[in-house]
Scaffold this active site. Structure first.
Site, mmCIF file in Angstrom:
data_model
loop_
_atom_site.group_PDB
_atom_site.id
_atom_site.type_symbol
_atom_site.label_atom_id
_atom_site.label_comp_id
_atom_site.label_asym_id
_atom_site.label_seq_id
_atom_site.Cartn_x
_atom_site.Cartn_y
_atom_site.Cartn_z
ATOM 1 C CB VAL A 75 -41.668 -24.139 4.024
ATOM 2 C CG1 VAL A 75 -41.606 -23.575 2.615
ATOM 3 C CG2 VAL A 75 -42.268 -23.133 4.980
ATOM 4 C CB CYS A 76 -42.690 -28.620 0.633
ATOM 5 S SG CYS A 76 -44.473 -28.714 0.330
ATOM 6 C CB ALA A 77 -42.047 -26.953 -4.150
ATOM 7 C CD GLU A 79 -51.548 -27.281 0.674
ATOM 8 O OE1 GLU A 79 -52.415 -28.181 0.648
ATOM 9 O OE2 GLU A 79 -51.792 -26.077 0.441
ATOM 10 C CG MET A 104 -41.169 -22.378 -0.865
ATOM 11 S SD MET A 104 -40.930 -20.964 0.263
ATOM 12 C CE MET A 104 -39.662 -20.045 -0.609
#
Length: 381
Positions: A75-77, A79, A104
Site C-alpha cells: 500500500v502507498c498513497a 499506487e 490510499m
C-alpha cells in the site's frame, strides 16, 4: 491458489476480505508520519510500515518480516510506489503479492452499501460505509423514490445505486454542516432535481438556497409515506438535527456514535455548545424509545463494524455501554468533551467553507482536503 505474479487488489476486494475476516498482511510503504496518522485496519489484517525510501535498494532485509502463506498487500498513497515494491517481492520469489489499486486515495473514497433493514410499509434502508475514512451515509427507498442522508461527495455512487433500485432521488438531507468531509448533498440534489435540506441554524453563512430542516417537519418518501421525522439535537453543531425513520431508526448524525459521542469544538464553540450536547444526549435522546436502532454518521474504530460491515446499535444498549452516555456530573462531562479531544480533522476549516459554498476546490483539492481519518468523536484515539 498461490501465484507468483503481481496482482491489483481493488478497495472493494479489500473491503470484502476485511468484512469476511480473511487474513491479509499489509506492507504500507508510506512515510512513517503518514502511516501513524491514518492506516488500514479491521478484520484479520496485520500491518507493517517500511517507508518506500528504505526499500529502494531492495527488499532483502524486509523479507524476514513478511510472512509466507498469506495474501500480501502493498500500500502507498497513490499506487506507484506500491507497484515498485510489489514487483521486487515477486522477483524475490514471494507468492500472492498484491498492490492496492489507486492507493490510499482510492481506499479513502470507496463506499460499501450495506442493507440495514426493511421498512414497515415497504421499502428499504441502506447504509453506505466509507470504510477507509469512517463516514456513513444513508438511503431510504420506498415506492420508486429515494432520500439520501449525509451524502458524500462521491455522488455517482448514490445515483447508480438508486438507478439500480429503480428509484428517483427526491430528497438529500444533511444532519449538520460537516467539518471532516465535503458534503455531496447539494450537488446530488442539483444533478437529480431533488430538494436539498439543511438545518437553518447551521446555514447562517451559506450562499446557496436550501430547504430549512426544522423540528416538526416531516419528509415522506414513496407511496408508503415513510416518515423521516427531524429532531433538533444540538451539540456537535448548533444546528445538528437527528432523524427518526419509520419509527424504527435514529439517524444520530455526529451527536452519538456506537462507542463514543460527538465533539463540540469544530466551529470553535466547545465551551458554548457543551451544555447543548449534554442536553441532547442525556435528555432528548433519553426520552426516545430504547428500541430505536442508532445509525450514526461516522464510526471511529473497526471494532464498530458489525455484520456485513453495518454500524448500528440499540439506543437502550448504548445508554448502558457507551462511556459518553455514562458521565455522572456536568463538570466531568464538560472537561471530557472539551479537554479529551483528538486532533482536529485535516483541513476542517476549508471543508466547512466548502460546505457553505464559499470555496470551490477542484476534485484533486477535495481529495487532499479529506485525506486521513475522521475525527468527529470525543473518545476516538
Amino acid at each position: 491458489m498461490a501465484t507468483t505474479t503481481m496482482q491489483a487488489m481493488t478497495p472493494q476486494q479489500l473491503t470484502k476480505k476485511i468484512l469476511a475476516n480473511e487474513e491479509v498482511f499489509i506492507l504500507d510503504v508510506r512515510n512513517t508520519s503518514e502511516f501513524d496518522n491514518w492506516k488500514i485496519d479491521g478484520g484479520k489484517t496485520e500491518i507493517l510500515n517500511i517507508p518506500y525510501f528504505d526499500l529502494l535498494d531492495g527488499v532483502d532485509e524486509a523479507l524476514d518480516k513478511i510472512p509466507n502463506g498469506k495474501d500480501i498487500l502493498v500500500v502507498c498513497a497513490k499506487e506507484g510506489s506500491s507497484i515498485f515494491v510489489a514487483e521486487q517481492l515477486v522477483e524475490a520469489g514471494r507468492m500472492n503479492i498484491h498492490y492496492l489499486k489507486g492507493g490510499m486515495k482510492a481506499w479513502s473514497e470507496y463506499l460499501e452499501p450495506v442493507k440495514v433493514g426493511d421498512l414497515k410499509d415497504g421499502g428499504e434502508l441502506f447504509q453506505f460505509v466509507r470504510i477507509g475514512k469512517g463516514c456513513l451515509s444513508y438511503m431510504v427507498l420506498s415506492g420508486g423514490e429515494a432520500a439520501t442522508i449525509d451524502t458524500l461527495r462521491m455522488t455517482e455512487v448514490f445515483e447508480q445505486f438508486a438507478n439500480d433500485k429503480g428509484a428517483k432521488i427526491k430528497h438529500t438531507l444533511d444532519t449538520h454542516l460537516h467539518a471532516d468531509h465535503i458534503s455531496g448533498g447539494r450537488m446530488l440534489a442539483e444533478k437529480t432535481g431533488a430538494t436539498y435540506w439543511l438545518p437553518p441554524k447551521d446555514a447562517t453563512e451559506v450562499i446557496f438556497e436550501y430547504e430549512p430542516l426544522e423540528e416538526g417537519r416531516e419528509i415522506t418518501v414513496g407511496k408508503s409515506k415513510i416518515r423521516i421525522q427531524p429532531i433538533y439535537s444540538p451539540g456537535h453543531t448548533i444546528g445538528s438535527t437527528s432523524f427518526i425513520v419509520d419509527d424504527q431508526y435514529l439517524l444520530s448524525g455526529d451527536i452519538l456514535f456506537v462507542e463514543s459521542i460527538g465533539r463540540p469544538d469544530l466551529a470553535g464553540k466547545a465551551e458554548d455548545w457543551v451544555a447543548d450536547l449534554r442536553t441532547t444526549l442525556y435528555e432528548t435522546y433519553k426520552d426516545l424509545s430504547e428500541d430505536l436502532i442508532v445509525l450514526p454518521a461516522h464510526f471511529g474504530k473497526a471494532t464498530e463494524l458489525g455484520e456485513g460491515g453495518r454500524v448500528s446499535a440499540r439506543l437502550g444498549d448504548l445508554f448502558k455501554s457507551n462511556p459518553g452516555l455514562n458521565i455522572a456530573s456536568d463538570e466531568e462531562f464538560r472537561s471530557t468533551v472539551t479537554e479529551n479531544l483528538p486532533p482536529q480533522p485535516n483541513a476542517y476549516q476549508e471543508i466547512r467553507q466548502t460546505n457553505m459554498g464559499r470555496m470551490s476546490p477542484n476534485e484533486e483539492e477535495q481529495r487532499e482536503m479529506e485525506m486521513g481519518p475522521n475525527r468527529c468523536a470525543v473518545h476516538d484515539k
